[in-house]
Design a protein around this motif. Structure first.
Motif, PDB file in Angstrom:
ATOM      1  N   SER A   5      -9.004  -4.360 -44.192  1.00  0.00           N
ATOM      2  CA  SER A   5      -8.677  -5.013 -42.923  1.00  0.00           C
ATOM      3  C   SER A   5      -8.672  -4.059 -41.739  1.00  0.00           C
ATOM      4  O   SER A   5      -8.487  -4.485 -40.595  1.00  0.00           O
ATOM      5  CB  SER A   5      -7.302  -5.684 -43.023  1.00  0.00           C
ATOM      6  OG  SER A   5      -6.296  -4.722 -43.331  1.00  0.00           O
ATOM      7  N   GLU A   6      -8.875  -2.757 -41.982  1.00  0.00           N
ATOM      8  CA  GLU A   6      -8.863  -1.766 -40.901  1.00  0.00           C
ATOM      9  C   GLU A   6     -10.167  -0.984 -40.792  1.00  0.00           C
ATOM     10  O   GLU A   6     -10.361  -0.241 -39.830  1.00  0.00           O
ATOM     11  CB  GLU A   6      -7.709  -0.781 -41.105  1.00  0.00           C
ATOM     12  CG  GLU A   6      -6.330  -1.394 -40.973  1.00  0.00           C
ATOM     13  CD  GLU A   6      -6.056  -1.888 -39.552  1.00  0.00           C
ATOM     14  OE1 GLU A   6      -6.557  -1.266 -38.611  1.00  0.00           O
ATOM     15  OE2 GLU A   6      -5.343  -2.898 -39.416  1.00  0.00           O
ATOM     16  N   ARG A   7     -11.088  -1.131 -41.740  1.00  0.00           N
ATOM     17  CA  ARG A   7     -12.283  -0.287 -41.770  1.00  0.00           C
ATOM     18  C   ARG A   7     -13.243  -0.597 -40.624  1.00  0.00           C
ATOM     19  O   ARG A   7     -13.792   0.309 -40.002  1.00  0.00           O
ATOM     20  CB  ARG A   7     -12.989  -0.447 -43.118  1.00  0.00           C
ATOM     21  CG  ARG A   7     -12.182   0.118 -44.271  1.00  0.00           C
ATOM     22  CD  ARG A   7     -12.771  -0.214 -45.618  1.00  0.00           C
ATOM     23  NE  ARG A   7     -11.892   0.220 -46.698  1.00  0.00           N
ATOM     24  CZ  ARG A   7     -12.049  -0.109 -47.968  1.00  0.00           C
ATOM     25  NH1 ARG A   7     -13.099  -0.861 -48.331  1.00  0.00           N
ATOM     26  NH2 ARG A   7     -11.203   0.317 -48.882  1.00  0.00           N
ATOM     27  N   LEU A   8     -13.440  -1.863 -40.345  1.00  0.00           N
ATOM     28  CA  LEU A   8     -14.315  -2.221 -39.231  1.00  0.00           C
ATOM     29  C   LEU A   8     -13.700  -1.806 -37.905  1.00  0.00           C
ATOM     30  O   LEU A   8     -14.415  -1.360 -36.995  1.00  0.00           O
ATOM     31  CB  LEU A   8     -14.607  -3.717 -39.250  1.00  0.00           C
ATOM     32  CG  LEU A   8     -15.468  -4.278 -38.109  1.00  0.00           C
ATOM     33  CD1 LEU A   8     -16.778  -3.528 -37.976  1.00  0.00           C
ATOM     34  CD2 LEU A   8     -15.720  -5.770 -38.323  1.00  0.00           C
ATOM     35  N   ARG A   9     -12.382  -1.917 -37.786  1.00  0.00           N
ATOM     36  CA  ARG A   9     -11.708  -1.492 -36.553  1.00  0.00           C
ATOM     37  C   ARG A   9     -11.946  -0.007 -36.293  1.00  0.00           C
ATOM     38  O   ARG A   9     -12.188   0.415 -35.154  1.00  0.00           O
ATOM     39  CB  ARG A   9     -10.213  -1.778 -36.656  1.00  0.00           C
ATOM     40  CG  ARG A   9      -9.456  -1.615 -35.334  1.00  0.00           C
ATOM     41  CD  ARG A   9      -7.954  -1.756 -35.527  1.00  0.00           C
ATOM     42  NE  ARG A   9      -7.599  -2.920 -36.321  1.00  0.00           N
ATOM     43  CZ  ARG A   9      -7.476  -4.144 -35.827  1.00  0.00           C
ATOM     44  NH1 ARG A   9      -7.714  -4.372 -34.549  1.00  0.00           N
ATOM     45  NH2 ARG A   9      -7.144  -5.153 -36.623  1.00  0.00           N
ATOM     46  N   ALA A  10     -11.904   0.799 -37.346  1.00  0.00           N
ATOM     47  CA  ALA A  10     -12.147   2.237 -37.193  1.00  0.00           C
ATOM     48  C   ALA A  10     -13.590   2.490 -36.772  1.00  0.00           C
ATOM     49  O   ALA A  10     -13.859   3.314 -35.878  1.00  0.00           O
ATOM     50  CB  ALA A  10     -11.833   2.962 -38.497  1.00  0.00           C
ATOM     51  N   TYR A  11     -14.535   1.794 -37.401  1.00  0.00           N
ATOM     52  CA  TYR A  11     -15.941   1.935 -37.013  1.00  0.00           C
ATOM     53  C   TYR A  11     -16.141   1.546 -35.552  1.00  0.00           C
ATOM     54  O   TYR A  11     -16.887   2.211 -34.805  1.00  0.00           O
ATOM     55  CB  TYR A  11     -16.813   1.060 -37.920  1.00  0.00           C
ATOM     56  CG  TYR A  11     -18.231   0.885 -37.424  1.00  0.00           C
ATOM     57  CD1 TYR A  11     -19.235   1.766 -37.808  1.00  0.00           C
ATOM     58  CD2 TYR A  11     -18.564  -0.151 -36.546  1.00  0.00           C
ATOM     59  CE1 TYR A  11     -20.534   1.608 -37.347  1.00  0.00           C
ATOM     60  CE2 TYR A  11     -19.858  -0.304 -36.083  1.00  0.00           C
ATOM     61  CZ  TYR A  11     -20.833   0.572 -36.481  1.00  0.00           C
ATOM     62  OH  TYR A  11     -22.112   0.427 -36.000  1.00  0.00           O
ATOM     63  N   ALA A  12     -15.481   0.469 -35.124  1.00  0.00           N
ATOM     64  CA  ALA A  12     -15.656  -0.034 -33.760  1.00  0.00           C
ATOM     65  C   ALA A  12     -15.078   0.898 -32.711  1.00  0.00           C
ATOM     66  O   ALA A  12     -15.304   0.690 -31.517  1.00  0.00           O
ATOM     67  CB  ALA A  12     -15.034  -1.425 -33.628  1.00  0.00           C
ATOM     68  N   SER A  13     -14.349   1.932 -33.125  1.00  0.00           N
ATOM     69  CA  SER A  13     -13.925   2.948 -32.167  1.00  0.00           C
ATOM     70  C   SER A  13     -15.051   3.962 -31.921  1.00  0.00           C
ATOM     71  O   SER A  13     -14.963   4.776 -30.995  1.00  0.00           O
ATOM     72  CB  SER A  13     -12.660   3.666 -32.665  1.00  0.00           C
ATOM     73  OG  SER A  13     -12.933   4.531 -33.759  1.00  0.00           O
ATOM     74  N   PRO A  49     -11.007   7.634 -40.470  1.00  0.00           N
ATOM     75  CA  PRO A  49      -9.789   7.884 -41.253  1.00  0.00           C
ATOM     76  C   PRO A  49      -9.904   7.341 -42.668  1.00  0.00           C
ATOM     77  O   PRO A  49     -10.536   6.306 -42.911  1.00  0.00           O
ATOM     78  CB  PRO A  49      -8.709   7.132 -40.461  1.00  0.00           C
ATOM     79  CG  PRO A  49      -9.228   7.053 -39.072  1.00  0.00           C
ATOM     80  CD  PRO A  49     -10.724   6.936 -39.191  1.00  0.00           C
ATOM     81  N   HIS A  50      -9.301   8.053 -43.609  1.00  0.00           N
ATOM     82  CA  HIS A  50      -9.367   7.657 -45.018  1.00  0.00           C
ATOM     83  C   HIS A  50      -8.075   8.069 -45.709  1.00  0.00           C
ATOM     84  O   HIS A  50      -7.562   9.161 -45.460  1.00  0.00           O
ATOM     85  CB  HIS A  50     -10.564   8.346 -45.690  1.00  0.00           C
ATOM     86  CG  HIS A  50     -10.727   7.987 -47.130  1.00  0.00           C
ATOM     87  ND1 HIS A  50     -11.161   6.747 -47.529  1.00  0.00           N
ATOM     88  CD2 HIS A  50     -10.489   8.699 -48.268  1.00  0.00           C
ATOM     89  CE1 HIS A  50     -11.211   6.705 -48.855  1.00  0.00           C
ATOM     90  NE2 HIS A  50     -10.814   7.883 -49.319  1.00  0.00           N
ATOM     91  N   PRO A  51      -7.527   7.195 -46.556  1.00  0.00           N
ATOM     92  CA  PRO A  51      -8.034   5.861 -46.928  1.00  0.00           C
ATOM     93  C   PRO A  51      -7.609   4.805 -45.902  1.00  0.00           C
ATOM     94  O   PRO A  51      -6.619   4.973 -45.188  1.00  0.00           O
ATOM     95  CB  PRO A  51      -7.355   5.612 -48.268  1.00  0.00           C
ATOM     96  CG  PRO A  51      -6.057   6.336 -48.162  1.00  0.00           C
ATOM     97  CD  PRO A  51      -6.342   7.575 -47.338  1.00  0.00           C
ATOM     98  N   VAL A  96      -9.201  11.297 -37.223  1.00  0.00           N
ATOM     99  CA  VAL A  96      -9.416  11.216 -38.662  1.00  0.00           C
ATOM    100  C   VAL A  96      -8.118  11.398 -39.427  1.00  0.00           C
ATOM    101  O   VAL A  96      -7.877  10.760 -40.444  1.00  0.00           O
ATOM    102  CB  VAL A  96     -10.460  12.257 -39.101  1.00  0.00           C
ATOM    103  CG1 VAL A  96     -10.575  12.309 -40.613  1.00  0.00           C
ATOM    104  CG2 VAL A  96     -11.801  11.933 -38.483  1.00  0.00           C
ATOM    105  N   ALA A  97      -7.255  12.267 -38.928  1.00  0.00           N
ATOM    106  CA  ALA A  97      -5.977  12.515 -39.570  1.00  0.00           C
ATOM    107  C   ALA A  97      -4.882  12.451 -38.522  1.00  0.00           C
ATOM    108  O   ALA A  97      -5.115  12.791 -37.347  1.00  0.00           O
ATOM    109  CB  ALA A  97      -5.981  13.871 -40.273  1.00  0.00           C
ATOM    110  N   PRO A  98      -3.680  12.026 -38.885  1.00  0.00           N
ATOM    111  CA  PRO A  98      -2.599  11.995 -37.902  1.00  0.00           C
ATOM    112  C   PRO A  98      -2.247  13.387 -37.436  1.00  0.00           C
ATOM    113  O   PRO A  98      -2.384  14.364 -38.187  1.00  0.00           O
ATOM    114  CB  PRO A  98      -1.434  11.362 -38.675  1.00  0.00           C
ATOM    115  CG  PRO A  98      -1.745  11.620 -40.119  1.00  0.00           C
ATOM    116  CD  PRO A  98      -3.248  11.596 -40.210  1.00  0.00           C
TER     117      PRO A  98
END
Length: 281
Positions: A27-35, A21-23, A275-277
């Protein structure tokens, strides 16, 4: 029975809006990668030791069984060449990771040869106990000279450290066909393949090609090695690279799926964040 897979980074522009997801705030970028993946290479620590608050944020964004393989600073490995090194501030900064800190990664330049084994042994012996350590060497003699390989294994075995191979065989199998591949040809080590695990937690770095099909075709041997390690009770970590890394996230999951097809007892990876809601229309 655990297999961990990951990439060289958790933030990468070509993934944003396509896979991640972007942007997103930091504080949320690693959480997204870890999914997507359950491990990551900690390459940023090679260039600077992060603040404790930054490392606390990394821990907050990941589950306890997520694996960081954190690279030691280049000041220690490349500039001071393992001599007169004080890593206490670095280890203190990494403490918030807790069990997520899978191993400290000691990547040595190609100038470290078998003649430097005494320096490596002294450095490893003086490191604090209670952590895992893994060493990556790049001098060709460690790969094509059996005596040098066995001497290094002995040094690592004395402190329970692992040998991280960086497998570039697929990268160099045929001529480069893109700018990223040509750049990788100039920078990556050309050494023989290695699949011998020294500990219960082997780590492999595999780099393929920008063509995903060539990358997948080159990892058959590694799938077999991982299946064998799992059968032996080991818990491996595999990092997937390509020269441009555009498809590294999807390739890491594809590798996990290839192993799971042979070892169905493996737990599934998390479902990637959308990636998008979702919309109503």
């Amino acid at each position: 029975m655990r297999l961990h897979v990951g990439c060289a980074m958790w933030t990468y522009a070509p993934w944003q809006g396509r896979l991640i997801p972007h942007p997103l705030p930091p504080s949320e970028r690693l959480r997204a990668y870890a999914s997507w993946c359950n491990a990551v290479e900690g390459n940023t620590t090679f260039y600077a030791t992060p603040a404790v608050a930054t490392v606390e944020s990394w821990a907050a964004q990941t589950a306890e069984d997520f694996r960081f393989v954190v690279k030691l600073p280049k000041t220690a490995t490349h500039e001071q060449r393992l001599r007169g090194v004080d890593l206490r501030p670095f280890f203190t900064a990494m403490e918030p990771l807790g069990p997520r800190n899978h191993a400290f990664w000691i990547q040595l330049p190609a100038s470290f040869a078998p003649a430097d084994l005494g320096v490596i042994a002294t450095f490893l012996y003086r490191l604090p106990r209670g952590y895992r350590y893994a060493v990556e060497v790049r001098h060709p003699s460690f790969f094509d000279d059996e005596r040098s390989a066995r001497q290094l294994e002995h040094v690592l075995g004395r402190v329970g450290a692992e040998w991280i191979p960086f497998d570039t065989v697929t990268l160099f199998r045929t001529p480069a066909s893109s700018y990223a591949e040509r750049d990788a040809w100039m920078k990556k080590p050309r050494v023989l393949r290695r699949t011998r695990a020294l500990t219960a937690t082997p780590i492999v770095r595999y780099i393929g090609r920008d063509d995903p099909q060539l990358t997948v075709a080159g990892w058959d041997y590694l799938v077999k090695a991982v299946v064998d390690w799992l059968a032996e009770g080991r818990s491996p970590t595999v990092f997937l690279h390509t020269p441009d890394n555009v498809d590294a996230l999807t390739l890491a999951r594809r590798f996990y799926s290839d192993v799971a097809a042979v070892v169905p007892e493996l737990s599934p990876l998390p479902e990637p964040l959308p990636v998008a809601p979702p919309t109503l229309f």
